[in-house]
Design a protein around this motif. Structure first.
Motif, PDB file in Angstrom:
ATOM      1  N   THR A  21       0.900  -1.182  -0.013  1.00 15.77           N
ATOM      2  CA  THR A  21       0.144  -0.216  -0.106  1.00 15.77           C
ATOM      3  C   THR A  21       0.820   1.310  -0.071  1.00 15.77           C
ATOM      4  O   THR A  21       0.787   2.134  -0.790  1.00 15.77           O
ATOM      5  CB  THR A  21      -0.782   0.136   1.277  1.00 15.77           C
ATOM      6  OG1 THR A  21      -1.927  -1.180   0.965  1.00 15.77           O
ATOM      7  CG2 THR A  21      -1.674   1.194   1.131  1.00 15.77           C
ATOM      8  N   GLU A  22       1.925   1.235   0.824  1.00 13.45           N
ATOM      9  CA  GLU A  22       2.678   2.418   0.907  1.00 13.45           C
ATOM     10  C   GLU A  22       3.469   2.511  -0.456  1.00 13.45           C
ATOM     11  O   GLU A  22       3.555   3.639  -0.926  1.00 13.45           O
ATOM     12  CB  GLU A  22       3.880   2.233   1.821  1.00 13.45           C
ATOM     13  CG  GLU A  22       3.176   2.189   3.365  1.00 13.45           C
ATOM     14  CD  GLU A  22       4.184   1.832   4.383  1.00 13.45           C
ATOM     15  OE1 GLU A  22       4.300   2.589   5.417  1.00 13.45           O
ATOM     16  OE2 GLU A  22       4.956   0.904   4.147  1.00 13.45           O
ATOM     17  N   ASP A  24       2.375   1.661  -3.360  1.00 17.47           N
ATOM     18  CA  ASP A  24       1.414   2.177  -4.366  1.00 17.47           C
ATOM     19  C   ASP A  24       1.276   3.745  -4.227  1.00 17.47           C
ATOM     20  O   ASP A  24       1.203   4.551  -5.221  1.00 17.47           O
ATOM     21  CB  ASP A  24       0.025   1.446  -4.172  1.00 17.47           C
ATOM     22  CG  ASP A  24      -0.887   1.827  -5.338  1.00 17.47           C
ATOM     23  OD1 ASP A  24      -0.424   1.641  -6.396  1.00 17.47           O
ATOM     24  OD2 ASP A  24      -2.009   2.155  -4.755  1.00 17.47           O
ATOM     25  N   GLN A  25       0.893   4.159  -2.999  1.00 16.71           N
ATOM     26  CA  GLN A  25       0.741   5.547  -2.683  1.00 16.71           C
ATOM     27  C   GLN A  25       1.918   6.543  -3.084  1.00 16.71           C
ATOM     28  O   GLN A  25       2.012   7.346  -3.452  1.00 16.71           O
ATOM     29  CB  GLN A  25       0.485   5.649  -1.025  1.00 16.71           C
ATOM     30  CG  GLN A  25      -0.969   5.122  -0.755  1.00 16.71           C
ATOM     31  CD  GLN A  25      -1.086   5.004   0.747  1.00 16.71           C
ATOM     32  OE1 GLN A  25      -0.157   5.138   1.571  1.00 16.71           O
ATOM     33  NE2 GLN A  25      -2.346   4.895   1.349  1.00 16.71           N
TER      34      GLN A  25
END
Length: 190
Positions: A21-22, A24-25
């Motif tokens: 997630t990190e 991707d962000q």
């Protein structure tokens, strides 16, 4: 820490600690930062890369640039000149093959090769960067050799956690013009 391999291990641990997630962000935030660069407005031909081993993923930037009608290039290992890259035009959706390092690259087609001198901006992967605009790659020297005479804009893409206070520099190291991270842009030379 001033040992190149020690710095590489440290920086790779930093970026591998990021969750999917990190990652991707970070990729989306860095793309937004890069798209705000005034230098991209007049640029027509830009080289990027496909992420490997936790590198900041330029895919959101690549998609945005291709969608804006820019010519996007990807590196391919040079088949006859060891340690060098060729940059070829990329078409969205084209099949990729894995090179000898396991990194995806487009099929080599000499009709799609663009000379380095015709590239407006080169976005490079890196393992670490410092406040002076030096980059530390994986150690193969592919970008340093391939861009040795390049006079255009060299932009590093990285996670903020890859910043090191001061990298050891060799005479062949190609310096960055600027670095783009998810949190901002640092300019070094134009």
């Amino acid at each position: 820490m001033t040992d190149r391999n020690g710095i590489r291990r440290w920086a790779r641990q930093q970026r591998s600690a990021l969750s999917p997630t990190e990652q991707d962000q970070a990729a989306k935030a860095a793309a937004q930062q890069a798209l705000g660069l005034t230098e991209l407005a007049g640029a027509t031909t830009l080289a990027l890369y496909l992420a490997n081993d936790g590198e900041l993923d330029p895919q959101p930037l690549l998609d945005a640039l291709a969608g804006a009608g820019k010519t996007v290039l990807l590196p391919v290992l040079h088949p006859f000149v060891p340690g060098h890259l060729l940059f070829i035009r990329y078409q969205r959706g084209e099949a990729m093959t894995l090179n000898r390092f396991g990194i995806p690259e487009p099929q080599l087609d000499v009709r799609k090769v663009v000379p380095v001198s015709d590239i407006d901006v080169v976005f490079t992967p890196l393992v670490a960067f410092d406040d002076a605009g030096h980059r530390l790659g994986m150690g193969g020297g592919f970008y340093d050799r391939s861009l040795a005479s390049y006079q255009g804009l060299v932009v590093g893409l990285a996670h903020d956690c890859q910043q090191h206070p001061a990298l050891p520099v060799a005479s062949w190291d190609k310096p960055l013009s600027l670095i783009v991270t998810p949190k901002g842009i640092k300019r070094f030379r134009s």
